[in-house]
Design a protein around this motif. Structure first.
Motif, short mmCIF file in Angstrom:
data_model
loop_
_atom_site.label_atom_id
_atom_site.label_comp_id
_atom_site.label_asym_id
_atom_site.label_seq_id
_atom_site.Cartn_x
_atom_site.Cartn_y
_atom_site.Cartn_z
N PRO A 176 -14.32 100.73 13.57
CA PRO A 176 -15.04 100.68 12.29
C PRO A 176 -16.56 100.77 12.46
N SER A 177 -17.25 100.97 11.34
CA SER A 177 -18.71 100.92 11.35
C SER A 177 -19.14 99.59 11.95
N CYS A 178 -20.20 99.65 12.76
CA CYS A 178 -20.71 98.43 13.40
C CYS A 178 -22.22 98.55 13.51
N SER A 179 -22.83 97.53 14.09
CA SER A 179 -24.30 97.56 14.19
C SER A 179 -24.78 98.62 15.17
N GLY A 180 -23.90 99.11 16.03
CA GLY A 180 -24.31 100.13 17.00
C GLY A 180 -25.24 99.60 18.07
N SER A 181 -25.24 98.28 18.24
CA SER A 181 -26.23 97.70 19.15
C SER A 181 -25.96 98.03 20.62
N GLY A 182 -24.80 98.59 20.91
CA GLY A 182 -24.52 98.98 22.30
C GLY A 182 -24.93 100.40 22.62
N MET A 183 -25.32 101.16 21.58
CA MET A 183 -25.63 102.57 21.82
C MET A 183 -26.96 102.72 22.54
N VAL A 184 -26.92 103.50 23.59
CA VAL A 184 -28.14 103.75 24.35
C VAL A 184 -28.82 104.96 23.72
N THR A 185 -30.04 104.75 23.24
CA THR A 185 -30.78 105.88 22.65
C THR A 185 -31.64 106.47 23.76
N ARG A 186 -31.14 107.57 24.30
CA ARG A 186 -31.77 108.14 25.50
C ARG A 186 -33.26 108.40 25.27
N GLY A 187 -34.10 107.59 25.94
CA GLY A 187 -35.54 107.82 25.92
C GLY A 187 -36.25 107.36 24.66
N LEU A 188 -35.52 106.84 23.68
CA LEU A 188 -36.18 106.49 22.42
C LEU A 188 -36.43 104.98 22.28
N GLY A 189 -35.96 104.20 23.22
CA GLY A 189 -36.15 102.75 23.13
C GLY A 189 -35.10 102.15 22.22
N GLN A 190 -35.07 100.84 22.12
CA GLN A 190 -34.03 100.16 21.35
C GLN A 190 -34.38 100.03 19.87
N GLU A 191 -33.37 100.11 19.04
CA GLU A 191 -33.51 99.83 17.62
C GLU A 191 -33.76 98.33 17.45
N ALA A 192 -34.33 97.95 16.28
CA ALA A 192 -34.51 96.52 16.01
C ALA A 192 -33.14 95.86 15.90
N ALA A 193 -33.06 94.58 16.29
CA ALA A 193 -31.79 93.86 16.22
C ALA A 193 -31.37 93.73 14.75
#
Ligand code: SAM
Length: 307
Positions: free
Chosen positions: A182-199
């Protein structure tokens, strides 16, 4: 729980689409393109150490090739023709662990853009029936293109809220396997080179977990269901172990957790007794995106409806 600095070093994983080709032919193709094949990896560390134009066969998943992190294959003929799927290793686990036999009827409840659906179709060898749902029309359109390119047949794709799908509809009377991603926060996704999204905020996590619990409950109410995989690309316990625990409690002894991939090194957080049956993945430990997978099985016939 933060994604480690090793995140940008996650290798490029390539799933061979066995609906169109086979592992040996894809290996030969890459060799002809100047890549060196190093054989089957013996450890996850080997995956991490890859460099240049070298590639390996993964040690856990039989149809997964592994290239160095920076490899870009989006213009490669094998990709544009649907012979290979660029899919993170962790995201290949749900369909692999669901493992329906050819001929089974399977629901992919939150399916778009469809990488796991096409993986399911490959496992089923296009024999059987997949009912795939997604609520988002744009993502459903993208998914249609992807499934066609991947040579998937025997999949009914509907733009529909999974929560409104009637488990008692005779169409689904033979559905024995469900994949719920299901839809989730996506907090495990690695954004290649873009840094982390806010929690994500506590409110957002609560809302997501509410939907995830409802969707899991709904999935368990399909009468012929035998095995279900619940997965997220979230690192948050609220969306993972807590969801599984809450829903299992509601169903009493009707369903149980089975140990997902016993040899996988990274297990569920000790949120409840038995949570180590779930698995986790992370850039630091498994050299993949952050991921969570739980495998549930029906204990006995005639499961009661939840309280
Ligand atoms: N399984 C997909 C794959 O491997 O390509 C990725 C799924 S993504 C994590 C979650 C999906 O759930 C989104 O495409 C979203 O539109 C869909 N979704 C959200 N709420 C839904 C609902 N109530 N019913 C069906 N799909 C839903």
């Amino acid at each position: 729980q933060a994604v480690s600095p090793a995140a940008s070093q996650v290798p490029r994983y390539v799933r061979v689409n066995t609906l169109k080709t086979c592992v040996d032919d894809v290996i030969d193709f890459f060799k002809r393109q100047g890549y060196t094949y190093l054989g089957k990896a013996a450890s996850v560390e080997e995956l991490k150490a890859l460099s240049g134009k070298k590639f390996l066969l993964d040690l856990h998943l039989p149809e997964l090739l592994v290239f160095p992190a920076q490899t870009d294959l989006h213009d490669n003929l094998l990709y544009t023709s649907g012979h290979i799927i660029l899919q993170d290793k962790a995201s290949c686990l749900p369909a692999f662990l669901l493992g329906p036999a050819a001929g089974s009827h399977v629901i992919d409840a939150c399916a778009a853009p469809g990488n796991k659906t096409s993986h399911l179709a490959a496992i089923l060898k296009n024999k059987g029936q997949i009912f795939a749902f997604d609520v988002d029309p744009k993502r459903v359109a993208t998914m249609n293109t992807l499934l066609t390119r991947a040579g998937v047949t025997g999949c009914q794709l509907a733009q529909q809220d999974f929560l409104t799908v009637d488990p008692r509809d005779s169409k689904y009377s033979r559905v024995t396997h469900i994949l719920l991603d299901p839809s989730c926060s996506g907090s495990g996704m690695v954004t290649r080179g873009l840094g982390q999204e806010a929690a994500p905020s506590a409110e957002r996590l609560q809302a997501l977990a509410g939907f995830q619990r409802r969707a899991l409950n709904h999935a368990l109410s399909f009468p012929a269901l035998q095995r279900l995989v619940y997965s997220t690309c979230s690192l948050h316990q609220e969306e993972n172990e807590d969801v599984v625990q809450a829903v299992l409690q509601e169903w009493g002894s009707a369903f149980r957790l089975v140990t997902a991939f016993p040899s996988w090194p990274c297990r569920g957080l000790a949120a409840f007794s038995g949570a180590e049956s779930c698995l986790r993945a992370s850039p630091a430990e498994t050299f993949t995106h952050g991921f969570f997978v739980a495998v549930l099985e029906r204990c006995r016939e005639g499961a009661p409806t939840p309280a």
